[in-house]
Design a protein around this motif. Structure first.
Motif, mmCIF file in Angstrom:
data_model
loop_
_atom_site.group_PDB
_atom_site.id
_atom_site.type_symbol
_atom_site.label_atom_id
_atom_site.label_comp_id
_atom_site.label_asym_id
_atom_site.label_seq_id
_atom_site.Cartn_x
_atom_site.Cartn_y
_atom_site.Cartn_z
ATOM 1 N N ALA A 194 0.846 -1.188 0.000
ATOM 2 C CA ALA A 194 0.000 0.000 0.000
ATOM 3 C C ALA A 194 0.882 1.239 0.000
ATOM 4 O O ALA A 194 2.057 1.191 0.387
ATOM 5 C CB ALA A 194 -0.926 0.014 1.221
ATOM 6 N N PRO A 196 -0.151 5.048 1.256
ATOM 7 C CA PRO A 196 -1.093 6.085 1.652
ATOM 8 C C PRO A 196 -0.626 7.457 1.198
ATOM 9 O O PRO A 196 0.578 7.692 1.019
ATOM 10 C CB PRO A 196 -1.104 5.983 3.182
ATOM 11 C CG PRO A 196 0.233 5.395 3.525
ATOM 12 C CD PRO A 196 0.574 4.470 2.403
ATOM 13 N N ALA A 239 -5.455 -4.114 2.376
ATOM 14 C CA ALA A 239 -4.933 -2.890 2.974
ATOM 15 C C ALA A 239 -5.809 -1.708 2.576
ATOM 16 O O ALA A 239 -6.254 -1.609 1.431
ATOM 17 C CB ALA A 239 -3.490 -2.647 2.529
ATOM 18 N N GLU A 241 -6.078 2.686 3.161
ATOM 19 C CA GLU A 241 -5.587 3.931 3.728
ATOM 20 C C GLU A 241 -6.661 4.473 4.664
ATOM 21 O O GLU A 241 -7.784 4.745 4.258
ATOM 22 C CB GLU A 241 -5.297 4.944 2.625
ATOM 23 C CG GLU A 241 -4.831 6.284 3.149
ATOM 24 C CD GLU A 241 -4.660 7.317 2.048
ATOM 25 O OE1 GLU A 241 -4.709 8.523 2.351
ATOM 26 O OE2 GLU A 241 -4.484 6.913 0.876
ATOM 27 N N THR A 242 -6.312 4.646 5.954
ATOM 28 C CA THR A 242 -7.304 5.082 6.935
ATOM 29 C C THR A 242 -6.964 6.405 7.598
ATOM 30 O O THR A 242 -7.686 6.849 8.493
ATOM 31 C CB THR A 242 -7.490 4.008 8.021
ATOM 32 O OG1 THR A 242 -6.220 3.693 8.605
ATOM 33 C CG2 THR A 242 -8.117 2.748 7.430
ATOM 34 N N ARG A 246 -1.224 6.732 6.870
ATOM 35 C CA ARG A 246 -1.521 5.545 7.668
ATOM 36 C C ARG A 246 -2.296 4.519 6.851
ATOM 37 O O ARG A 246 -3.230 4.862 6.129
ATOM 38 C CB ARG A 246 -2.322 5.903 8.919
ATOM 39 C CG ARG A 246 -1.546 6.740 9.917
ATOM 40 C CD ARG A 246 -2.207 6.721 11.280
ATOM 41 N NE ARG A 246 -3.564 7.243 11.252
ATOM 42 C CZ ARG A 246 -3.885 8.539 11.333
ATOM 43 N NH1 ARG A 246 -2.927 9.443 11.409
ATOM 44 N NH2 ARG A 246 -5.137 8.917 11.333
ATOM 45 N N THR A 247 -1.899 3.259 7.026
ATOM 46 C CA THR A 247 -2.568 2.132 6.385
ATOM 47 C C THR A 247 -3.025 1.158 7.461
ATOM 48 O O THR A 247 -2.276 0.868 8.400
ATOM 49 C CB THR A 247 -1.612 1.412 5.425
ATOM 50 O OG1 THR A 247 -1.211 2.305 4.389
ATOM 51 C CG2 THR A 247 -2.285 0.194 4.791
ATOM 52 N N TYR A 249 -4.337 -2.758 7.921
ATOM 53 C CA TYR A 249 -4.365 -4.060 7.251
ATOM 54 C C TYR A 249 -5.426 -4.938 7.909
ATOM 55 O O TYR A 249 -5.600 -4.933 9.128
ATOM 56 C CB TYR A 249 -2.998 -4.743 7.349
ATOM 57 C CG TYR A 249 -1.903 -3.990 6.631
ATOM 58 C CD1 TYR A 249 -1.643 -4.233 5.280
ATOM 59 C CD2 TYR A 249 -1.148 -3.030 7.290
ATOM 60 C CE1 TYR A 249 -0.649 -3.534 4.615
ATOM 61 C CE2 TYR A 249 -0.151 -2.331 6.631
ATOM 62 C CZ TYR A 249 0.090 -2.581 5.295
ATOM 63 O OH TYR A 249 1.073 -1.883 4.635
ATOM 64 N N ARG A 263 -2.673 -2.004 12.675
ATOM 65 C CA ARG A 263 -2.153 -0.712 12.220
ATOM 66 C C ARG A 263 -0.952 -0.362 13.087
ATOM 67 O O ARG A 263 -0.939 -0.658 14.292
ATOM 68 C CB ARG A 263 -3.253 0.359 12.347
ATOM 69 C CG ARG A 263 -2.898 1.718 11.816
ATOM 70 C CD ARG A 263 -4.117 2.643 11.793
ATOM 71 N NE ARG A 263 -4.857 2.679 13.054
ATOM 72 C CZ ARG A 263 -6.039 2.121 13.234
ATOM 73 N NH1 ARG A 263 -6.630 1.454 12.264
ATOM 74 N NH2 ARG A 263 -6.641 2.195 14.399
#
Length: 392
Positions: A194, A196, A239, A241-242, A246-247, A249, A263
């Motif tokens: 991922a 982000p 995954a 992006e939150t 930040r990612t 999983y 995370r």
């Protein structure tokens, strides 16, 4: 509180030793190892699968129906197929195909810039090789494609039996670099990657010592930022992006087939392992972020223990408050794990491929309070029989 209501209406493989015969899918569809449901820049949703001769595509029309399945032939196609969406809504593809004249499979990439339109010519990245490793290596997982959401650069990653995980990068200007190492440590299972917005490319892989998270650092190097021990059911990692850089999983815990989130700890969000319930389910969870009732929420979908599709939603990065699951109804035996997207109207779309190779879609009903869904609609068409059922 989010209310959920519903009304009932693949994997890593050793391609280095593959032959034309044993790499064939015998007329079956293969579900991509990552995301396969995307919303284009025009707001239309498209679903993808890998067929024996190339890509299979279902494209939403402005009326909300879907055309397809449409077969897009790729000469000497091996598969598997992985996809990634850029910030502009472009969909990028990566797979493997046989070279002219024989030899190991080559990594190839392409892109689609508008829903339902043709793909760019496939670009050949050759046989992946780790720097400093002599002789032919074996691809054990990949390729995986990731798009930089800021610059539009494209990263293609492959796991090699001897050389670890390697990548090639295309800059925003369109120039491809050489194969370079992410890590020389060997990882023979599936990995998730991922990038982000504002962050670096990162890879989560399961190795002999545990679960490792490698993060890009200066000078093109990668650093081992996290290592922890937990069992992961192979083929269930995803995954999302939150948050800024930040990612999060998600994967399935093999003990009871429940879902967990992980995370990296930060000053602004809770980190570590977090239970999400959903025990008894199967396959990779579908995941997406959207706004529900004015809150930034993460929506998850899974194939439940009863065989139907279950959905959960919670305020993003607030896994500690728990996740509650509700059924969207049965999709028939043998259906794939679900995927989640958000269409141009802001509705959550959940999709599966059924045993016959048809696309089943359920949409959020915005006229209802909370998170309510309409029934499943089936999209197959006259060509469905020509592509056959799907394959895990």
């Amino acid at each position: 509180m989010v209310v959920i209501r519903g009304r009932n209406r693949g994997r890593g493989a050793d391609f280095g030793a593959a032959t034309h015969q044993d790499a064939a899918t015998d007329g079956l569809l293969q579900v991509p190892s990552g995301r396969w449901l995307f919303t284009g820049s025009d707001g239309l949703v498209t679903a993808y699968a890998s067929g024996p001769e190339g890509l299979i595509r279902w494209t939403e029309t402005p009326s909300g129906a879907f055309t397809g399945p449409e077969s897009i032939e790729v000469p000497r196609w091996v598969g598997p197929l992985t996809l990634s969406r850029s910030g502009e809504g472009y969909v990028h593809f990566a797979g493997l195909r046989w070279p002219v004249g024989g030899g190991p499979a080559h990594v190839v990439v392409s892109a689609q810039f508008q829903s339902g339109r043709g793909l760019m010519d496939w670009y050949d990245l050759g046989v992946p090789a780790a720097p400093g490793v002599e002789g032919e290596d074996t691809v054990v997982f990949g390729p995986v494609v990731v798009v930089n959401p800021v610059t539009g650069g494209v990263h293609v990653l492959v796991s090699l039996r001897a050389g670890g995980i390697v990548r090639r990068v295309r800059s925003g200007e369109g120039r491809w670099g050489r194969w370079k190492s992410v890590t020389t440590d060997p990882y023979t299972g599936e990995f998730a990657a991922a990038m982000p917005a504002g962050g670096s490319l990162e890879v989560l892989a399961v190795g002999r010592a545990g679960v490792d998270r490698w993060v890009g650092a200066s000078g093109g190097r990668f650093e081992l930022r996290d290592r922890f021990t937990t069992p992961i059911a192979d083929g269930t990692q995803t995954a999302v992006e939150t948050g800024p850089k930040r990612t999060t999983y998600f994967w399935r815990y093999p003990g009871d087939d429940s879902l967990v989130a992980w995370r990296a700890q930060s000053r602004t969000s809770q980190g570590g392992l977090m239970a999400l319930g959903g025990a008894g389910g199967g396959g990779r969870p579908g995941a997406a972020r959207t706004t529900i009732g004015g809150y930034d929420c993460t929506v998850l979908a899974q194939r439940g223990g009863h065989g139907g599709v279950e959905v959960s939603a919670y305020v993003t990065e607030n896994e500690g408050y728990g996740a509650w699951w509700a059924s969207l109804g049965e999709t028939g035996p043998g259906s794939s794990a679900p995927q989640v997207a958000v269409d141009g109207a802001g509705r959550i779309v959940v999709a599966v491929l059924d045993k016959a190779g048809d696309l089943l879609v359920a949409r959020q009903d915005l006229t209802q309070d909370g998170l309510a869904f309409g029934g499943w609609t089936r999209h197959g068409g006259a060509d469905a029989g020509s592509v056959g059922p799907w394959q895990r």
